[in-house]
Scaffold this active site. Structure first.
Site, PDB file in Angstrom:
ATOM      1  N   LEU A  18       0.812  -1.212   0.000  1.00  0.00           N
ATOM      2  CA  LEU A  18       0.000   0.000   0.000  1.00  0.00           C
ATOM      3  C   LEU A  18       0.847   1.266   0.000  1.00  0.00           C
ATOM      4  CD1 LEU A  18      -2.719  -1.034   2.616  1.00  0.00           C
ATOM      5  CD2 LEU A  18      -2.995  -0.896   0.140  1.00  0.00           C
ATOM      6  N   GLY A  19       2.004   1.215   0.632  1.00  0.00           N
ATOM      7  CA  GLY A  19       2.837   2.413   0.718  1.00  0.00           C
ATOM      8  C   GLY A  19       4.088   2.143   1.524  1.00  0.00           C
ATOM      9  N   GLY A  21       7.049   4.392   4.212  1.00  0.00           N
ATOM     10  CA  GLY A  21       7.453   5.605   4.895  1.00  0.00           C
ATOM     11  C   GLY A  21       8.775   5.416   5.591  1.00  0.00           C
ATOM     12  N   GLY A  22       9.131   6.381   6.458  1.00  0.00           N
ATOM     13  CA  GLY A  22      10.396   6.320   7.157  1.00  0.00           C
ATOM     14  C   GLY A  22      10.481   5.175   8.137  1.00  0.00           C
ATOM     15  N   MET A  23       9.322   4.723   8.656  1.00  0.00           N
ATOM     16  CA  MET A  23       9.333   3.660   9.655  1.00  0.00           C
ATOM     17  C   MET A  23       9.299   2.275   9.007  1.00  0.00           C
ATOM     18  SD  MET A  23       6.619   2.943  12.766  1.00  0.00           S
ATOM     19  CE  MET A  23       7.015   4.438  13.622  1.00  0.00           C
ATOM     20  N   GLY A  24       8.596   2.123   7.920  1.00  0.00           N
ATOM     21  CA  GLY A  24       8.499   0.813   7.304  1.00  0.00           C
ATOM     22  C   GLY A  24       7.558   0.824   6.117  1.00  0.00           C
ATOM     23  N   VAL A  26       3.807  -0.594   4.381  1.00  0.00           N
ATOM     24  CA  VAL A  26       2.440  -0.976   4.728  1.00  0.00           C
ATOM     25  C   VAL A  26       1.889  -1.839   3.597  1.00  0.00           C
ATOM     26  CG1 VAL A  26       0.134  -0.174   5.337  1.00  0.00           C
ATOM     27  CG2 VAL A  26       2.133   1.160   6.026  1.00  0.00           C
ATOM     28  N   LYS A  40       1.575  -2.957   8.931  1.00  0.00           N
ATOM     29  CA  LYS A  40       2.776  -2.127   8.957  1.00  0.00           C
ATOM     30  C   LYS A  40       3.950  -3.007   9.369  1.00  0.00           C
ATOM     31  CE  LYS A  40       2.833   2.014  10.785  1.00  0.00           C
ATOM     32  NZ  LYS A  40       2.839   3.092  11.801  1.00  0.00           N
ATOM     33  N   ASP A 134       0.816  14.117  15.831  1.00  0.00           N
ATOM     34  CA  ASP A 134       1.105  14.117  14.396  1.00  0.00           C
ATOM     35  C   ASP A 134      -0.187  14.121  13.583  1.00  0.00           C
ATOM     36  OD1 ASP A 134       2.837  14.262  12.245  1.00  0.00           O
ATOM     37  OD2 ASP A 134       3.072  12.099  12.065  1.00  0.00           O
TER      38      ASP A 134
END
Length: 519
Positions: A18-19, A21-24, A26, A40, A134
């Site tokens: 799905l996408g 980011g900086g953390m991991g 998804v 995630k 956030d």
């Protein structure tokens, strides 16, 4: 799905990504019972950091503690796995940021429904003793039943003051609160400021503090009023109150929820038709993914350690690549009272990627930002000061009858100002040059003050050297040098000062005035 993507995570098989980011990353996944989830999976490099594991476990606990409306429930998690993961209910709806950028601002009825849903969601978050920290358009999902608040990756208990380390700004520039941008204690009111920024974005299609670099955004949200052009009526007044600089001036979340519920219209779909079509398209993609998925041909599995998930014994271990380096902007040091007053100052990023503040300081400290260059003015100034002692004694002993009675000569003979003016400029050179190395660790106001001081320093150098030159010319013309010693040796200093200084000093003066105006 790529070859590096796992085929299963815990008890879930993955359908597609799905996408990221900086953390991991998804993924869309499905349980053995047929339930669709959003998974995630953290990056492998972060999984080896004990501090990150602690923060990820806190995110899991924070998300699991929320069961109210407006949030996405956590269904499963394994923060102790070799590669930690988190499974939430999948919402086949676009993020608010995606919907507004693709289809334009939301109409007024949808804005009130958005405010109602997010206010109730934040009320539940705050009642659970948490601060989201956030709230931004990409963390708001639009579903047919209402908006949903997601991603509690940096949520903290309301009585905690730090996250990853003392003095780091954590949040999203342009949507975080002023107290968050300055590294101060963050409470529930910070989420209301972020909510106001999200509502302004939904109503206008742009952030209330414009765009630009991180440093520019942080400065504007702390010092400038928001741009709410295009937000009208009672809704605009609520948004304006949410964006108050002082936390105590912002409304209570219950007041926002009550006001939104009073304007809420429940007839028909609350979303515009293009957004509803986008949700239907996502649902169709979900069905297509189910049809195309082949359970026996998937890539390797993510090892699961403890928790509910188990990995096939023959599956190869896949460690996800690390995220790209992220520069975290150190906030300015602010005056605080209490326990936080003893916190060390923020330091520059050590990731190897220059931060916005580092780039700004680098620009300020080039050219005229090097006070040591002032030696080109201070050296001839010192020559006039030291070498002029002999000239002054000559003028007193052998005055010129034609020039000694003139006003400029009388001013030049009264030279009390030369020593203190020169010493002050030498001290200014040392002080400004020494403070130059601290610009990354002091508050922005002091950086601006330093830059203005540098501009005034160069203006003073030009002015004082000009006075020294005039002093020399008046005194030299005021004694009878034709009969008593001839031309003084300081002429060899005065000539290049007049030639070079006359060509360079006007440019330096203009640049100094520009620097002073910008500061």
């Amino acid at each position: 799905m790529a070859e590096s993507d796992p085929g299963t995570v815990g008890p879930y098989r993955l359908l597609y990504r799905l996408g990221e980011g900086g953390m991991g990353r998804v993924y869309l996944g499905r349980s053995r019972g047929g339930r669709t989830v959003a998974l995630k999976v953290v990056h492998g490099a972060l999984a080896g950091d004990p501090g990150f594991r602690t923060r990820f476990a806190r995110e899991v606990r924070a998300a699991q503690s929320l069961r109210g409306a407006g949030t996405v429930p956590v269904l499963d998690a394994d923060p102790d796995a070799e590669v930690p993961w988190l499974a939430t209910a999948y919402v086949p709806g676009p993020a608010l940021s995606e919907a507004v950028l693709a289809h334009g601002p939301l109409p007024e009825p949808a804005l009130w429904r958005l405010l109602s849903g997010l206010a109730h969601a934040l009320d539940g978050v705050h009642r659970a003793g948490l601060v989201h920290r956030d709230v931004k358009p990409s963390n708001v999902l639009l579903s047919p039943s209402g908006p949903l608040l997601i991603d509690f990756g940096i949520a903290r208990s309301a009585d905690e003051t730090a996250l990853t380390g003392t003095g780091l700004v954590v949040g999203s520039p342009g949507f975080m609160s002023p107290e968050q941008a300055e590294g101060r204690t963050v409470g529930p009111a910070a989420d209301l400021f972020s909510l106001g920024a999200v509502l302004a974005f939904a109503a206008t299609g742009r952030g209330p503090f414009g765009g630009g670099s991180v440093a520019e955004l942080l400065y504007r949200l702390v010092h400038h009023e928001p741009d709410l052009a295009g937000v009208e009526g009672p809704f605009a007044e609520l948004v304006r109150r949410c964006l108050a600089k002082r936390p105590e001036d912002r409304p209570q979340v219950t007041e926002l929820a009550a006001a939104a519920d009073a304007h809420r219209e429940d007839s028909g779909s609350w979303l515009p038709a293009p957004v509803v079509a986008a949700i239907a398209q996502k649902a169709e993609e979900l069905l297509n993914a189910e049809t195309e998925f082949e359970p026996d041909a998937g890539p390797a599995s993510v090892p699961t350690g403890s928790g509910t998930g188990t990995a096939p014994a023959t599956a190869a271990t896949t460690v996800l690549p690390p995220p790209p380096p992220t520069a975290v902007l150190p906030p300015p040091r602010v005056a605080v009272r209490g326990p936080a007053a003893s916190a060390p100052r923020a330091r520059a990023s050590s990731t190897g990627v220059p931060t916005a503040r580092e780039r700004a300081v680098r620009a300020l400290t080039t050219g005229l930002g090097r006070p040591l260059f002032g030696l080109f003015y201070l050296v001839p100034m010192a020559a006039f000061l030291v070498g002029g002692v002999d000239l002054l004694s000559r003028a007193e002993a052998y005055p010129s009858l034609s020039d000694q009675a003139q006003g400029p000569y009388q001013w030049a003979m009264d030279d009390w100002w030369r020593v203190p003016a020169t010493l002050l400029l030498i001290a200014a050179t040392a002080g400004l040059q020494g403070y130059r190395g601290r610009l990354l660790t002091v508050r922005p106001g002091r950086v601006r003050l330093w830059s203005a001081g540098v501009a005034l320093y160069w203006i003073a150098l030009i002015a004082v050297l000009t006075l020294h030159l005039l002093w020399f010319l008046f005194v030299h013309n005021g004694y009878d040098y034709y009969e008593h010693g001839g031309q003084h040796w300081l002429w060899w200093v005065a000539i290049p000062v007049m030639v070079l200084g006359g060509g360079i000093s006007p440019l330096v003066l203009v640049m100094s005035l520009i620097r002073l105006f910008k500061a």
